[in-house]
Motif scaffolding. Structure first.
Motif, short mmCIF file in Angstrom:
data_model
loop_
_atom_site.label_atom_id
_atom_site.label_comp_id
_atom_site.label_asym_id
_atom_site.label_seq_id
_atom_site.Cartn_x
_atom_site.Cartn_y
_atom_site.Cartn_z
N GLU A 101 0.85 -1.18 0.00
CA GLU A 101 0.00 0.00 0.00
C GLU A 101 0.89 1.24 0.00
N LEU A 102 0.51 2.21 -0.80
CA LEU A 102 1.28 3.45 -0.89
C LEU A 102 1.09 4.29 0.37
N THR A 103 2.10 5.05 0.74
CA THR A 103 1.94 6.03 1.81
C THR A 103 1.16 7.20 1.25
N VAL A 104 0.61 8.04 2.13
CA VAL A 104 -0.12 9.22 1.68
C VAL A 104 0.79 10.14 0.89
N TYR A 105 2.08 10.18 1.24
CA TYR A 105 3.04 11.04 0.54
C TYR A 105 3.29 10.51 -0.88
N GLU A 106 3.32 9.20 -1.04
CA GLU A 106 3.46 8.61 -2.38
C GLU A 106 2.20 8.86 -3.22
N VAL A 107 1.04 8.84 -2.57
CA VAL A 107 -0.21 9.14 -3.28
C VAL A 107 -0.18 10.58 -3.80
N LEU A 108 0.29 11.52 -2.97
CA LEU A 108 0.41 12.91 -3.42
C LEU A 108 1.29 12.99 -4.66
N GLU A 109 2.41 12.29 -4.65
CA GLU A 109 3.30 12.30 -5.82
C GLU A 109 2.62 11.70 -7.04
N LYS A 154 4.78 16.04 8.47
CA LYS A 154 5.24 14.70 8.84
C LYS A 154 4.30 14.17 9.92
N GLY A 155 4.17 12.87 9.96
CA GLY A 155 3.41 12.26 11.04
C GLY A 155 2.00 11.82 10.72
N VAL A 156 1.66 11.67 9.43
CA VAL A 156 0.33 11.15 9.09
C VAL A 156 0.28 9.70 9.57
N VAL A 157 -0.79 9.35 10.30
CA VAL A 157 -0.91 7.99 10.84
C VAL A 157 -1.75 7.08 9.95
N SER A 158 -2.68 7.65 9.17
CA SER A 158 -3.46 6.82 8.25
C SER A 158 -4.18 7.72 7.25
N TYR A 159 -4.70 7.10 6.21
CA TYR A 159 -5.48 7.84 5.22
C TYR A 159 -6.42 6.88 4.50
N GLU A 160 -7.47 7.45 3.92
CA GLU A 160 -8.36 6.71 3.04
C GLU A 160 -8.47 7.50 1.74
N LEU A 161 -8.57 6.79 0.63
CA LEU A 161 -8.72 7.42 -0.68
C LEU A 161 -9.66 6.61 -1.52
N ASP A 162 -10.69 7.26 -2.04
CA ASP A 162 -11.59 6.63 -3.00
C ASP A 162 -11.06 7.03 -4.37
N THR A 163 -10.38 6.12 -5.05
CA THR A 163 -9.75 6.45 -6.32
C THR A 163 -10.75 6.75 -7.42
N SER A 164 -11.98 6.31 -7.27
CA SER A 164 -12.97 6.59 -8.31
C SER A 164 -13.49 8.03 -8.23
N THR A 165 -13.50 8.63 -7.02
CA THR A 165 -14.00 10.00 -6.86
C THR A 165 -12.91 10.99 -6.49
N GLY A 166 -11.78 10.50 -5.97
CA GLY A 166 -10.71 11.37 -5.49
C GLY A 166 -10.92 11.86 -4.06
N LYS A 167 -12.03 11.47 -3.43
CA LYS A 167 -12.28 11.89 -2.04
C LYS A 167 -11.28 11.21 -1.12
N PHE A 168 -10.73 12.00 -0.17
CA PHE A 168 -9.75 11.45 0.74
C PHE A 168 -9.95 11.98 2.16
N SER A 169 -9.41 11.23 3.10
CA SER A 169 -9.30 11.64 4.51
C SER A 169 -7.90 11.31 4.96
N LYS A 188 -6.11 20.30 11.55
CA LYS A 188 -6.86 19.50 12.52
C LYS A 188 -6.36 18.07 12.42
N SER A 189 -6.81 17.22 13.32
CA SER A 189 -6.34 15.83 13.29
C SER A 189 -6.88 15.05 12.09
N THR A 190 -7.96 15.55 11.46
CA THR A 190 -8.47 14.94 10.24
C THR A 190 -8.61 16.00 9.15
N ILE A 191 -8.04 15.72 8.00
CA ILE A 191 -8.09 16.62 6.85
C ILE A 191 -8.81 15.87 5.75
N THR A 192 -9.77 16.51 5.11
CA THR A 192 -10.51 15.85 4.03
C THR A 192 -10.50 16.73 2.78
#
Length: 156
Positions: free
Chosen positions: A29-37, A48-63, A82-86
């Motif tokens: 699984e890619l890190t969130v930083y690799e997804v950004l790239e 630095k310090g992201v602990v997790s993320y979700e990404l819906d690749t069909s819509t681009g929605k992320f948390s 904030k502790s959650t960015i969407t």
């Protein structure tokens, strides 16, 4: 012993071994930083310090989830995560961003930070490194403070 009697235990053993041994071809699984790239966005828009993320690749929605809030200053702009960015990510663009006080948009080779009526554009190469909570991009690394390139300031 019949051929069926020896075949069944062999098949069971094969399936058990197939699922217990990791495949060298399994994609990590890619890190969130690799997804950004992957979406042609600089990794430094997230601290630095992201602990997790979700990404819906069909819509681009992320948390994106940090273990706590994160604050630092870039030039005179105080960024508070904030502790959650969407939001929604597409190539070269992040929209519907929430969980951060400053609006960040990409314009060519610059990232524009907007707060109220004031805005500043920084060269994107300032954001190839992730900022650290507390000190941002001006953290002391090996005894030296990293300076960012000056922004182009404007007001709307």
């Amino acid at each position: 012993m019949s051929p069926r009697a020896t075949l069944l235990p062999s098949l069971i053993l094969f399936f058990l071994l197939s699922f217990s041994i990791p495949s060298p071809f399994a994609a990590d699984e890619l890190t969130v930083y690799e997804v950004l790239e992957e979406y042609d966005s600089p990794v430094g828009i997230l601290p630095k310090g992201v602990v997790s993320y979700e990404l819906d690749t069909s819509t681009g929605k992320f948390s994106v989830h940090l273990n706590s809030t994160c604050t630092f200053t870039i030039d005179s702009y105080k960024l508070k995560y904030k502790s959650t960015i969407t939001g929604v990510i597409t190539t070269d663009k992040i929209s519907s961003l929430s969980g951060i006080q400053v609006r960040v948009t990409r314009s060519g080779d610059n990232l524009e930070f907007s707060v109220g009526i004031a805005s500043a554009a920084f060269p994107i190469d300032n954001f190839y490194e992730c900022p650290q909570c507390g000190c941002g991009l001006d953290c002391v690394n090996g005894g030296q403070v990293r300076k960012i390139k000056m922004p182009l300031v404007s007001s709307i």
